[in-house]
Write an enzyme that holds these catalytic residues in place. Sequence first.
Site, PDB file in Angstrom:
ATOM      1  N   ASP A  52       0.957  -1.291   0.022  1.00  0.00           N
ATOM      2  CA  ASP A  52      -0.091   0.208   0.041  1.00  0.00           C
ATOM      3  C   ASP A  52       0.795   1.248  -0.026  1.00  0.00           C
ATOM      4  OD1 ASP A  52       0.772   0.079   2.511  1.00  0.00           O
ATOM      5  OD2 ASP A  52      -0.930  -0.997   3.290  1.00  0.00           O
ATOM      6  N   ASP A  54       1.814   5.067   1.622  1.00  0.00           N
ATOM      7  CA  ASP A  54       1.481   6.036   2.717  1.00  0.00           C
ATOM      8  C   ASP A  54       2.197   7.379   1.975  1.00  0.00           C
ATOM      9  OD1 ASP A  54       0.396   4.347   4.834  1.00  0.00           O
ATOM     10  OD2 ASP A  54       2.462   3.287   4.525  1.00  0.00           O
ATOM     11  N   ASP A 138       9.352   4.529  13.156  1.00  0.00           N
ATOM     12  CA  ASP A 138       9.840   3.203  13.915  1.00  0.00           C
ATOM     13  C   ASP A 138      11.080   2.984  13.485  1.00  0.00           C
ATOM     14  OD1 ASP A 138       8.908   2.312  11.473  1.00  0.00           O
ATOM     15  OD2 ASP A 138       7.825   0.781  12.090  1.00  0.00           O
TER      16      ASP A 138
HETATM   17  P1  ATP Z   1       3.780  -2.612   5.467  1.00  0.00           P
HETATM   18  O1  ATP Z   1       4.421  -3.211   4.054  1.00  0.00           O
HETATM   19  O2  ATP Z   1       3.418  -3.672   6.359  1.00  0.00           O
HETATM   20  O3  ATP Z   1       2.506  -1.864   4.985  1.00  0.00           O
HETATM   21  P2  ATP Z   1       4.876  -0.054   6.371  1.00  0.00           P
HETATM   22  O4  ATP Z   1       6.179   0.025   6.823  1.00  0.00           O
HETATM   23  O5  ATP Z   1       4.203   0.415   5.220  1.00  0.00           O
HETATM   24  O6  ATP Z   1       4.864  -1.633   6.066  1.00  0.00           O
HETATM   25  P3  ATP Z   1       2.598   0.705   7.941  1.00  0.00           P
HETATM   26  O7  ATP Z   1       2.115  -0.086   9.124  1.00  0.00           O
HETATM   27  O8  ATP Z   1       1.593   0.677   6.869  1.00  0.00           O
HETATM   28  O9  ATP Z   1       3.834  -0.010   7.615  1.00  0.00           O
HETATM   29  O10 ATP Z   1       3.095   2.127   8.311  1.00  0.00           O
HETATM   30  C1  ATP Z   1       3.442   3.161   7.699  1.00  0.00           C
HETATM   31  C2  ATP Z   1       4.421   3.822   8.141  1.00  0.00           C
HETATM   32  O11 ATP Z   1       4.119   4.503   9.231  1.00  0.00           O
HETATM   33  C3  ATP Z   1       5.856   2.985   8.718  1.00  0.00           C
HETATM   34  O12 ATP Z   1       6.773   2.651   7.459  1.00  0.00           O
HETATM   35  C4  ATP Z   1       6.449   3.707   9.673  1.00  0.00           C
HETATM   36  O13 ATP Z   1       7.143   5.068   9.005  1.00  0.00           O
HETATM   37  C5  ATP Z   1       5.286   4.630  10.397  1.00  0.00           C
HETATM   38  N1  ATP Z   1       4.812   3.794  11.495  1.00  0.00           N
HETATM   39  C6  ATP Z   1       3.817   2.614  11.595  1.00  0.00           C
HETATM   40  N2  ATP Z   1       3.668   2.298  12.681  1.00  0.00           N
HETATM   41  C7  ATP Z   1       4.585   2.839  13.579  1.00  0.00           C
HETATM   42  C8  ATP Z   1       4.861   2.927  14.863  1.00  0.00           C
HETATM   43  N3  ATP Z   1       4.233   2.030  15.768  1.00  0.00           N
HETATM   44  N4  ATP Z   1       5.699   3.713  15.388  1.00  0.00           N
HETATM   45  C9  ATP Z   1       6.344   4.648  14.547  1.00  0.00           C
HETATM   46  N5  ATP Z   1       6.156   4.902  13.116  1.00  0.00           N
HETATM   47  C10 ATP Z   1       5.472   3.940  12.660  1.00  0.00           C
HETATM   48 MG    MG Z   2       2.357   0.451   4.598  1.00  0.00          MG
END
Ligand code: ATP
Ligand code: MG
Length: 442
Positions: A52, A54, A138
């Site tokens: 997805d 962001d 994170d």
């Molecule tokens: P995925 O491929 O699982 O979607 P993702 O890195 O995009 O991985 P998401 O859960 O969609 O993970 O979160 C988007 C972004 O928001 C992360 O890449 C990170 O930068 C930030 N993020 C998400 N959760 C946290 C958290 N608990 N603390 C700090 N930053 C976070």
């Molecule tokens: Mg994501």
Amino acid sequence: MIIISHKSHNIYRKNISQNALKVLHRLNKLGYEAYLVGGSVRDLLLGKHPKDYDITTNATPEQLRKLFRNCRLIGRRFRLTHIIFGHEIIEVATFRGHHIFNKAQKKTDKNTSQYSKNGMLLRDNIFGTIEDDAHRRDITINSLYYSITDCTIRDYVGGLQDLKQGVIRLIGEPEMRYREDPVRMLRVVRFAAKLNMHIAPETAQPIPYLAILLNNIPPARLFEEFLKLFHNGYGYRTYLMLRKYKLFQLLFPTLTHYFTNENGTPIDKMVIHVLKQADEHNNNDIILNTACLFAAMFWYPQIELTEQIIKKQNILYYDAFLMAINNTLSEASKKIAIPKKIITFIKDIWNLQLRIACIHGKYAWKLMKHPKFHAAYNLLYSRAIIENNSQLLYLAKWWQNFQIATIHQQKIMLKDISSDSTIIRSENIYCLSNNYNNSILI
Ligand code: ATP
Ligand code: MG
């Protein structure tokens, strides 16, 4: 801060979702800063297809609401904007800022951050600059920003080097960041397993002794994390790491109660078996996958409890089994809130274990049409393999053959079992005889 020019990286607009590009263009055109960030930048740099997209911007949620008609504001802890394009949702967040912990802060103010007594961040809605935002994320590899205006990547925390070296590194002081949000421990392990990277020593070191903080996370949030941990085709690897870092026991105390160092009990074996199976057959039906996973993982605790109830109350196996179902599932739900729909599915799979074990003339056809039959048959097969139980294997194979047989062959198979007394075991309910008279079939 490092800026990487378009010549020095492998992200091309043609690989980015059209809807994400639309949002970025619109925001840029109106004078806002806007970047692709998080998993999508990380995955594109790794040559993978992002799950997805962001976006992060200096436009506030209220400004976003005015700009995009197809949007909705979500979240309390982190206010986010979802911009909806049919099936695709683009998540837009306003740059997070640093927050100063102020005891005099009014708890009701939506725009301030708020901590619990033990340092957990209950709300994080202070807005800031892109650089502040980069430090609030994170792990370093999730904190890379891609701009479509000049096609550059901005790196404020060393994410590019960690990506190249395959390192999962928490941004900031690890213990404080885990205390702010203990789910970050699960995220660290998940990304290490998913991307096959190693965790930096200072990021890994506090996890086993801070794992207990997961007890403060609402079970509904842990269910969301459970889906991400075990439904992505690398559940077994994730499980091994969760055990190594003492996180698995916090999520599944009932299961770990029965675990041994040698992985020798049926529960140990079932968890490993079913996670490997889920990795191989990872399909899109989340409800089916989740129900099958829970039904298999909690099957032996369910049997154990049934036997305890029988010993205590001296009641029929079937009655004890039904009583145990509610207890086993409510115990499991204390940590991970299993939605009602999935609970119903698990109950069906378990009830069918008793019914599928008794092959009873014409009833076999009726059973095979049950919508949960296939899931139940899979669990029967797994049990047979794990217990290396010849009777269960015989039953499982019988069903396997019955499913692929022609009507004529099925009729012969059913005729044959009426004279077959290979398996009759009334308490654990295995039987293969038409003459077997069991009230559960009625
Ligand atoms: P995925 O491929 O699982 O979607 P993702 O890195 O995009 O991985 P998401 O859960 O969609 O993970 O979160 C988007 C972004 O928001 C992360 O890449 C990170 O930068 C930030 N993020 C998400 N959760 C946290 C958290 N608990 N603390 C700090 N930053 C976070
Ligand atoms: Mg994501």
